[in-house]
Motif scaffolding. Structure first.
Motif, PDB file in Angstrom:
ATOM      1  N   VAL A  86       0.911  -1.192  -0.016  1.00 22.75           N
ATOM      2  CA  VAL A  86       0.171   0.054   0.112  1.00 22.75           C
ATOM      3  C   VAL A  86       0.907   1.230  -0.037  1.00 22.75           C
ATOM      4  O   VAL A  86       0.615   2.152  -0.717  1.00 22.75           O
ATOM      5  CB  VAL A  86      -0.996   0.066   1.381  1.00 22.75           C
ATOM      6  CG1 VAL A  86      -1.613   1.353   1.451  1.00 22.75           C
ATOM      7  CG2 VAL A  86      -2.150  -1.015   1.001  1.00 22.75           C
ATOM      8  N   VAL A  87       1.967   1.111   0.806  1.00 19.82           N
ATOM      9  CA  VAL A  87       2.766   2.451   0.946  1.00 19.82           C
ATOM     10  C   VAL A  87       3.524   2.705  -0.380  1.00 19.82           C
ATOM     11  O   VAL A  87       3.484   3.893  -0.919  1.00 19.82           O
ATOM     12  CB  VAL A  87       3.602   2.290   2.264  1.00 19.82           C
ATOM     13  CG1 VAL A  87       4.812   3.416   2.226  1.00 19.82           C
ATOM     14  CG2 VAL A  87       3.062   2.444   3.629  1.00 19.82           C
ATOM     15  N   LEU A  88       4.054   1.601  -0.982  1.00 21.11           N
ATOM     16  CA  LEU A  88       4.877   1.823  -2.057  1.00 21.11           C
ATOM     17  C   LEU A  88       4.065   1.959  -3.283  1.00 21.11           C
ATOM     18  O   LEU A  88       4.330   3.008  -4.053  1.00 21.11           O
ATOM     19  CB  LEU A  88       5.835   0.674  -2.218  1.00 21.11           C
ATOM     20  CG  LEU A  88       7.019   0.340  -1.058  1.00 21.11           C
ATOM     21  CD1 LEU A  88       7.541  -1.023  -1.371  1.00 21.11           C
ATOM     22  CD2 LEU A  88       7.954   1.410  -1.008  1.00 21.11           C
ATOM     23  N   ARG A  89       2.727   1.534  -3.259  1.00 16.32           N
ATOM     24  CA  ARG A  89       2.152   1.717  -4.698  1.00 16.32           C
ATOM     25  C   ARG A  89       1.018   2.885  -4.595  1.00 16.32           C
ATOM     26  O   ARG A  89       1.041   3.769  -5.637  1.00 16.32           O
ATOM     27  CB  ARG A  89       1.168   0.221  -4.632  1.00 16.32           C
ATOM     28  CG  ARG A  89       0.190   0.624  -5.901  1.00 16.32           C
ATOM     29  CD  ARG A  89       0.744  -0.015  -6.962  1.00 16.32           C
ATOM     30  NE  ARG A  89      -0.169   0.079  -8.422  1.00 16.32           N
ATOM     31  CZ  ARG A  89      -0.250   1.255  -9.064  1.00 16.32           C
ATOM     32  NH1 ARG A  89       0.405   2.297  -8.837  1.00 16.32           N
ATOM     33  NH2 ARG A  89      -1.156   1.135 -10.124  1.00 16.32           N
ATOM     34  N   TYR A  90       0.556   3.215  -3.235  1.00 14.85           N
ATOM     35  CA  TYR A  90      -0.224   4.564  -3.243  1.00 14.85           C
ATOM     36  C   TYR A  90       0.191   5.632  -2.558  1.00 14.85           C
ATOM     37  O   TYR A  90      -0.168   6.780  -2.779  1.00 14.85           O
ATOM     38  CB  TYR A  90      -1.593   4.065  -2.627  1.00 14.85           C
ATOM     39  CG  TYR A  90      -2.399   2.815  -3.446  1.00 14.85           C
ATOM     40  CD1 TYR A  90      -2.542   3.115  -4.789  1.00 14.85           C
ATOM     41  CD2 TYR A  90      -2.253   1.631  -2.902  1.00 14.85           C
ATOM     42  CE1 TYR A  90      -3.345   1.960  -5.475  1.00 14.85           C
ATOM     43  CE2 TYR A  90      -3.089   0.305  -3.786  1.00 14.85           C
ATOM     44  CZ  TYR A  90      -3.287   0.842  -5.108  1.00 14.85           C
ATOM     45  OH  TYR A  90      -4.001  -0.259  -5.917  1.00 14.85           O
ATOM     46  N   TYR A  91       1.299   5.310  -1.684  1.00 20.65           N
ATOM     47  CA  TYR A  91       1.798   6.594  -1.202  1.00 20.65           C
ATOM     48  C   TYR A  91       3.065   7.060  -1.979  1.00 20.65           C
ATOM     49  O   TYR A  91       3.063   8.306  -2.268  1.00 20.65           O
ATOM     50  CB  TYR A  91       2.471   6.334   0.327  1.00 20.65           C
ATOM     51  CG  TYR A  91       3.048   7.424   0.850  1.00 20.65           C
ATOM     52  CD1 TYR A  91       2.458   8.629   1.478  1.00 20.65           C
ATOM     53  CD2 TYR A  91       4.389   7.418   1.071  1.00 20.65           C
ATOM     54  CE1 TYR A  91       3.276   9.559   1.956  1.00 20.65           C
ATOM     55  CE2 TYR A  91       5.235   8.536   1.366  1.00 20.65           C
ATOM     56  CZ  TYR A  91       4.483   9.590   2.183  1.00 20.65           C
ATOM     57  OH  TYR A  91       5.232  10.593   2.624  1.00 20.65           O
ATOM     58  N   GLU A  92       3.777   5.945  -2.415  1.00 22.72           N
ATOM     59  CA  GLU A  92       4.991   6.697  -3.239  1.00 22.72           C
ATOM     60  C   GLU A  92       4.717   6.740  -4.613  1.00 22.72           C
ATOM     61  O   GLU A  92       5.397   7.251  -5.522  1.00 22.72           O
ATOM     62  CB  GLU A  92       6.013   5.417  -3.186  1.00 22.72           C
ATOM     63  CG  GLU A  92       6.938   5.497  -1.952  1.00 22.72           C
ATOM     64  CD  GLU A  92       7.726   6.598  -1.627  1.00 22.72           C
ATOM     65  OE1 GLU A  92       8.227   7.110  -2.732  1.00 22.72           O
ATOM     66  OE2 GLU A  92       8.167   6.964  -0.593  1.00 22.72           O
ATOM     67  N   ASP A  93       3.460   6.101  -4.983  1.00 22.37           N
ATOM     68  CA  ASP A  93       2.862   6.124  -6.487  1.00 22.37           C
ATOM     69  C   ASP A  93       3.808   5.322  -7.463  1.00 22.37           C
ATOM     70  O   ASP A  93       3.951   5.874  -8.693  1.00 22.37           O
ATOM     71  CB  ASP A  93       2.716   7.636  -6.762  1.00 22.37           C
ATOM     72  CG  ASP A  93       1.606   7.724  -7.726  1.00 22.37           C
ATOM     73  OD1 ASP A  93       1.069   6.767  -7.807  1.00 22.37           O
ATOM     74  OD2 ASP A  93       1.419   8.884  -8.269  1.00 22.37           O
ATOM     75  N   LEU A  94       4.371   4.224  -7.150  1.00 19.50           N
ATOM     76  CA  LEU A  94       5.099   3.464  -7.774  1.00 19.50           C
ATOM     77  C   LEU A  94       4.542   2.530  -8.680  1.00 19.50           C
ATOM     78  O   LEU A  94       3.367   2.134  -8.341  1.00 19.50           O
ATOM     79  CB  LEU A  94       6.359   2.708  -6.977  1.00 19.50           C
ATOM     80  CG  LEU A  94       7.195   3.420  -6.228  1.00 19.50           C
ATOM     81  CD1 LEU A  94       8.198   2.615  -5.344  1.00 19.50           C
ATOM     82  CD2 LEU A  94       8.286   4.536  -7.042  1.00 19.50           C
ATOM     83  N   ALA A  95       4.943   2.277  -9.827  1.00 11.43           N
ATOM     84  CA  ALA A  95       4.221   1.031 -10.672  1.00 11.43           C
ATOM     85  C   ALA A  95       4.514  -0.446 -10.009  1.00 11.43           C
ATOM     86  O   ALA A  95       5.164  -0.470  -9.460  1.00 11.43           O
ATOM     87  CB  ALA A  95       4.845   1.001 -11.988  1.00 11.43           C
ATOM     88  N   GLU A  96       3.321  -0.899 -10.254  1.00  9.17           N
ATOM     89  CA  GLU A  96       3.476  -2.563  -9.733  1.00  9.17           C
ATOM     90  C   GLU A  96       4.606  -2.960 -10.128  1.00  9.17           C
ATOM     91  O   GLU A  96       5.320  -3.816  -8.932  1.00  9.17           O
ATOM     92  CB  GLU A  96       2.187  -3.364 -10.422  1.00  9.17           C
ATOM     93  CG  GLU A  96       0.766  -2.707  -9.762  1.00  9.17           C
ATOM     94  CD  GLU A  96      -0.356  -3.341 -10.499  1.00  9.17           C
ATOM     95  OE1 GLU A  96      -0.048  -3.788 -11.670  1.00  9.17           O
ATOM     96  OE2 GLU A  96      -1.443  -3.223  -9.836  1.00  9.17           O
TER      97      GLU A  96
END
Lengths: 166, 350
Positions: free
Chosen positions: A116-126
């Motif tokens: 959740v943090v990396l995908r939606y807080y950091e906005d990184l691609a899957e």
């Protein structure tokens, strides 16, 4: 040269990395410790990783370290059975939502929290999240979806209450 | 994922502090990590050379790699009467020493304030800080702290502020907590849950104040009271009045043990003095000074500080008008007469 450009990187990028560390740990002291541990591991290899890849490298070390700490921790924050009571007043609604979201985030299993943090807080691609976490894209998708569902479920009573009052 | 939830997530991190010396701390950690890896590699090399292959093969499946424990974090509540620790030593020796001799990989200090008249449990945490420097010296100082005597100890009963400190230490393969209390009577034991030691709260208070270990005392204090200007109470003083290895002695005569007449003793004089003191019959420390029936015409009192290359020193208090006449914090000597003249001679000729 070992450490070339390292000092500049630490000064420039620590604020953002520290926020990510805080999102992963939920504790300012642990976040600083996680950041420093990751950078201490990166520094001896700096001549090889500096440049565009440096931040991704540090972030990967940080995520892996966080996973190791999580698996081996003996004490720390405990998940609470009941989330904080939402207040009724609209003026405090945003603060309530943040408090509830933070509480819910702290109860997520390590993989869901990282996803959740990396995908939606950091906005990184899957694909990037999968590389950082050392797992498949499918695992990232499922972990992120489960984590999001739990966050939404935690926020739901607040939204229901808001809807009822308005 | 809706944008509002994403925005809410982004609003979560608070304003986080940024230590000015972060780069230096990181490089110090990297250096410490490199040292530990070299030691580990050396140990592996020794094992590889000395252990027969058959033993290695048979043991291969018995043990997995040692787990690196997570960093200790401060409990929110000091949950027992002092000395209380959240957990006993894990993976390291906390039975024969207060802390292991090797430097920790991380040290965190937690503070809990109250008064010694309050209920002695349930104090809330005031704050915490990670000790950023001097971990080598921390290990050297605390690993040699003396065991606290087992019998009754006389304490004053002054009321006042009390700070309970918890020192959380992480090692490559374990963790250990130390509790010490800074209070007016200096009478609360220091403990790791297994080993009970003399009070080290002054060291912890100084480290909490400065954020590093091993700050020197203010020069004025060291100048005025040189025999009590450094930590004392050394492991081994439970067995010998002066444990082996002292490199010098400082004799501070009354009055005030520090009127500028202190004398440093080294070399052959030091060896003779230590031998003479260690020949005296000793017993467990008592509850204070009982005036002698036949006091000397000129009572002479001294403090003697024995210094060592590492760790705390040993402080002897000599009061020729008392029984016992000599104490080191653990042991007592009834009569100082056999060494009193020798010490006075050193003072007069030093």
């Amino acid at each position: 040269v070992e450490g070339d450009g390292f000092d500049h990187f630490v000064v420039a990028r620590s604020p953002a990395l520290l926020r990510t560390a805080w999102m992963l740990t939920g504790d300012a002291q642990l976040a600083e410790d996680l950041l420093q541990s990751a950078l201490a591991r990166a520094w001896p290899h700096w001549s090889r990783v500096q440049g565009d890849r440096s931040e991704a490298y540090v972030r990967r070390v940080m995520v892996r370290l966080h996973g190791a700490w999580w698996r081996r921790r003996w004490n720390g924050e405990l998940p609470v059975a009941a989330l904080p009571e939402p207040a009724a007043a609209d003026a405090y609604a945003a603060a309530d939502e943040r408090a509830v979201l933070l509480g819910a985030l702290s109860t997520l299993p390590r993989g869901q929290r990282q996803a959740v943090v990396l995908r939606y807080y950091e906005d990184l691609a899957e694909r990037e999240v999968a590389q950082l976490m050392g797992c498949s894209v499918g695992t990232v998708k499922s972990q992120a979806a489960k984590g999001l569902a739990r966050l939404r479920a935690a926020l739901q009573p607040l939204h229901t209450m808001d809807g009822g009052q308005r | 994922m809706t944008e509002d939830l994403r925005a809410l997530l982004r609003s979560l991190p608070p304003d986080l502090p940024h230590p000015a010396d972060r780069v230096e701390r990181i490089k110090a950690r990297a250096a410490a990590r490199r040292r530990h890896r070299l030691v580990g590699l050396a140990a592996v090399a020794v094992v590889a050379v000395t252990v027969p292959v058959s033993v290695m093969l048979s043991a291969r499946t018995a043990h997995g790699p040692a787990a690196v424990p997570a960093p200790l974090t401060c409990p929110n509540v000091y949950a027992g009467p002092a000395p209380w620790v959240p957990d006993g030593p894990r993976g390291v020796d906390g039975k024969s020493r207060l802390v292991p001799p090797q430097p920790p990989t991380r040290a965190v200090l937690c503070a809990y304030s109250g008064t010694n008249g309050d209920p002695q449990t349930g104090w809330l945490r005031d704050g915490s800080r990670v000790i950023s420097g001097g971990l080598d010296r921390l290990a050297a100082d605390l690993t040699l702290v003396s065991r606290r005597p087992g019998g009754p100890i006389s304490c004053t009963l002054m009321g006042g502020a009390q700070v309970n400190y918890l020192l959380g230490l992480n090692y490559e393969n374990g963790t250990l907590w130390v509790s010490a209390s800074d209070e007016p009577n200096h009478c609360v034991a220091t403990s790791n849950g297994r080993f009970t030691a003399l009070d080290v709260s002054a060291d912890l208070a100084a480290a909490y104040e400065s954020g590093t270990w091993g700050q020197s005392p203010p020069p004025s204090a060291a100048d005025r009271f040189p025999c009590t200007a450094q930590p004392t109470g050394r492991l081994g003083q439970e067995a010998n009045l002066v444990p082996p290895g002292a490199t010098s002695a400082l004799i501070c005569p009354e009055p005030m043990y520090g009127d500028g007449r202190s004398v440093t003793v080294t070399g052959a004089d030091l060896i003779d003095l230590v031998e003479a003191l260690n020949r005296l019959p000793t017993g467990p420390i008592g509850l204070g000074c009982v005036p002698t029936d036949d006091p000397p015409p000129t009572p002479r009192d001294y403090e003697l500080l024995f210094r060592y290359p590492d760790g705390p020193g040993v402080l002897l208090r000599i009061m020729t008008g008392c029984q016992p006449s000599i104490t080191n914090g653990n042991l007592a000597v009834v009569d100082a007469a056999p060494v009193a003249d020798r010490i006075q001679h050193l003072v007069e000729t030093g």
